[in-house]
Structures are given as structure tokens and as C-alpha cells.
Motif scaffolding. Structure first.
Motif, PDB file in Angstrom:
ATOM      1  N   MET A 137       0.831  -1.207   0.000  1.00  0.00           N
ATOM      2  CA  MET A 137       0.000   0.000   0.000  1.00  0.00           C
ATOM      3  C   MET A 137       0.870   1.263   0.000  1.00  0.00           C
ATOM      4  O   MET A 137       1.703   1.420   0.885  1.00  0.00           O
ATOM      5  N   ASP A 138       0.659   2.128  -0.941  1.00  0.00           N
ATOM      6  CA  ASP A 138       1.405   3.394  -0.989  1.00  0.00           C
ATOM      7  C   ASP A 138       0.505   4.471  -0.380  1.00  0.00           C
ATOM      8  O   ASP A 138      -0.320   5.062  -1.060  1.00  0.00           O
ATOM      9  N   TYR A 139       0.650   4.680   0.931  1.00  0.00           N
ATOM     10  CA  TYR A 139      -0.234   5.632   1.604  1.00  0.00           C
ATOM     11  C   TYR A 139      -0.027   7.065   1.134  1.00  0.00           C
ATOM     12  O   TYR A 139      -0.947   7.854   1.124  1.00  0.00           O
ATOM     13  N   GLY A 140       1.205   7.357   0.728  1.00  0.00           N
ATOM     14  CA  GLY A 140       1.461   8.697   0.190  1.00  0.00           C
ATOM     15  C   GLY A 140       0.617   8.948  -1.042  1.00  0.00           C
ATOM     16  O   GLY A 140      -0.021   9.997  -1.193  1.00  0.00           O
ATOM     17  N   LEU A 141       0.564   7.967  -1.928  1.00  0.00           N
ATOM     18  CA  LEU A 141      -0.214   8.114  -3.158  1.00  0.00           C
ATOM     19  C   LEU A 141      -1.713   8.166  -2.870  1.00  0.00           C
ATOM     20  O   LEU A 141      -2.445   8.943  -3.482  1.00  0.00           O
ATOM     21  N   ILE A 142      -2.160   7.369  -1.914  1.00  0.00           N
ATOM     22  CA  ILE A 142      -3.590   7.383  -1.560  1.00  0.00           C
ATOM     23  C   ILE A 142      -4.013   8.776  -1.111  1.00  0.00           C
ATOM     24  O   ILE A 142      -5.061   9.287  -1.504  1.00  0.00           O
ATOM     25  N   GLY A 143      -3.147   9.406  -0.315  1.00  0.00           N
ATOM     26  CA  GLY A 143      -3.439  10.773   0.126  1.00  0.00           C
ATOM     27  C   GLY A 143      -3.532  11.734  -1.047  1.00  0.00           C
ATOM     28  O   GLY A 143      -4.404  12.611  -1.092  1.00  0.00           O
ATOM     29  N   LYS A 144      -2.653  11.545  -2.043  1.00  0.00           N
ATOM     30  CA  LYS A 144      -2.661  12.426  -3.219  1.00  0.00           C
ATOM     31  C   LYS A 144      -3.923  12.216  -4.058  1.00  0.00           C
ATOM     32  O   LYS A 144      -4.478  13.157  -4.636  1.00  0.00           O
ATOM     33  N   ILE A 145      -4.368  10.962  -4.135  1.00  0.00           N
ATOM     34  CA  ILE A 145      -5.587  10.669  -4.903  1.00  0.00           C
ATOM     35  C   ILE A 145      -6.790  11.367  -4.258  1.00  0.00           C
ATOM     36  O   ILE A 145      -7.629  11.957  -4.937  1.00  0.00           O
ATOM     37  N   GLU A 146      -6.861  11.317  -2.940  1.00  0.00           N
ATOM     38  CA  GLU A 146      -7.944  12.000  -2.229  1.00  0.00           C
ATOM     39  C   GLU A 146      -7.895  13.509  -2.483  1.00  0.00           C
ATOM     40  O   GLU A 146      -8.909  14.154  -2.723  1.00  0.00           O
ATOM     41  N   LYS A 147      -6.676  14.045  -2.448  1.00  0.00           N
ATOM     42  CA  LYS A 147      -6.509  15.476  -2.672  1.00  0.00           C
ATOM     43  C   LYS A 147      -6.900  15.841  -4.101  1.00  0.00           C
ATOM     44  O   LYS A 147      -7.526  16.873  -4.346  1.00  0.00           O
ATOM     45  N   ALA A 148      -6.545  14.984  -5.039  1.00  0.00           N
ATOM     46  CA  ALA A 148      -6.883  15.232  -6.440  1.00  0.00           C
ATOM     47  C   ALA A 148      -8.396  15.276  -6.637  1.00  0.00           C
ATOM     48  O   ALA A 148      -8.911  16.117  -7.379  1.00  0.00           O
ATOM     49  N   LYS A 149      -9.115  14.393  -5.966  1.00  0.00           N
ATOM     50  CA  LYS A 149     -10.587  14.383  -6.074  1.00  0.00           C
ATOM     51  C   LYS A 149     -11.160  15.696  -5.569  1.00  0.00           C
ATOM     52  O   LYS A 149     -12.085  16.253  -6.154  1.00  0.00           O
ATOM     53  N   ARG A 150     -10.589  16.190  -4.465  1.00  0.00           N
ATOM     54  CA  ARG A 150     -11.079  17.450  -3.905  1.00  0.00           C
ATOM     55  C   ARG A 150     -10.748  18.609  -4.844  1.00  0.00           C
ATOM     56  O   ARG A 150     -11.595  19.440  -5.151  1.00  0.00           O
ATOM     57  N   TYR A 151      -9.515  18.617  -5.329  1.00  0.00           N
ATOM     58  CA  TYR A 151      -9.101  19.671  -6.247  1.00  0.00           C
ATOM     59  C   TYR A 151      -9.970  19.689  -7.504  1.00  0.00           C
ATOM     60  O   TYR A 151     -10.286  20.748  -8.042  1.00  0.00           O
ATOM     61  N   ALA A 152     -10.320  18.506  -7.991  1.00  0.00           N
ATOM     62  CA  ALA A 152     -11.076  18.417  -9.244  1.00  0.00           C
ATOM     63  C   ALA A 152     -12.446  19.076  -9.120  1.00  0.00           C
ATOM     64  O   ALA A 152     -13.069  19.436 -10.122  1.00  0.00           O
ATOM     65  N   GLU A 153     -12.926  19.233  -7.882  1.00  0.00           N
ATOM     66  CA  GLU A 153     -14.214  19.898  -7.677  1.00  0.00           C
ATOM     67  C   GLU A 153     -14.056  21.376  -7.363  1.00  0.00           C
ATOM     68  O   GLU A 153     -15.037  22.077  -7.166  1.00  0.00           O
ATOM     69  N   GLU A 154     -12.815  21.821  -7.303  1.00  0.00           N
ATOM     70  CA  GLU A 154     -12.544  23.234  -7.006  1.00  0.00           C
ATOM     71  C   GLU A 154     -11.892  23.857  -8.228  1.00  0.00           C
ATOM     72  O   GLU A 154     -10.709  24.180  -8.250  1.00  0.00           O
TER      73      GLU A 154
END
Ligand SMILES: [Zn+2]
Length: 80
Positions: free
Chosen positions: A1-18
Motif C-alpha cells: 500500500m502506498d499511503y502517500g499516493l492514496i493521500g494524493k488521490i484523495e486530494k486530487a478528487k477534492r481539487y477536481a471539484e474546485e
């Protein structure tokens, strides 16, 4: 599990709505019109389209469609 990448994916989802976080500076697209293909460019707030309507009005269905698609991420064409 790459937890660093998981965090970035979550951030990307948020950014995509902003969308307002993103401001296009320049781009060129081929726009498939009903009769012909048109080239639309955008460069720091300046729109251009090679269709006949744009030449006289400074705005056309192609640039207006892109303004709608890219809402909040581009400047709206100034009508001269
Ligand atoms: Zn056009």
C-alpha cells in the motif's frame, strides 16, 4: 500500500471539484463544427477562432461553448 499516493488521490478528487483553483493560460483546440473543423486558441484571456462569425463579432458558438465547458478556469471573451 502506498499511503502517500492514496493521500494524493484523495486530494486530487477534492481539487477536481474546485475548478477555480485552475486558470488556463493558453491552449489550442480543434473544434468539430457542423460544417467544418475550427481552430480555437486562448492566450492569457485573448480568444481566437478561425470561423467567419468570430472575425466580425469577436465571439462565436465555438468560443462560447468552451467558455461554458471551462467555466471558472478561463476569462470570458470581451466583446469589442
Ligand atoms: Zn468560431
Amino acid at each position: 500500500m502506498d499511503y502517500g499516493l492514496i493521500g494524493k488521490i484523495e486530494k486530487a478528487k477534492r481539487y477536481a471539484e474546485e475548478r477555480e483553483r485552475i486558470q488556463f493560460q493558453k491552449f489550442e483546440v480543434t473544434f468539430e463544427g457542423e460544417n467544418n473543423d475550427h481552430t480555437v486558441t486562448y492566450d492569457k484571456g485573448e480568444w481566437h477562432c478561425n470561423c467567419d462569425f468570430f472575425q466580425t463579432r469577436g465571439r462565436c458558438s465555438h468560443t462560447m461553448a468552451l467558455e461554458t465547458i471551462l467555466e471558472d478556469m478561463v476569462d470570458i471573451a470581451r466583446v469589442g
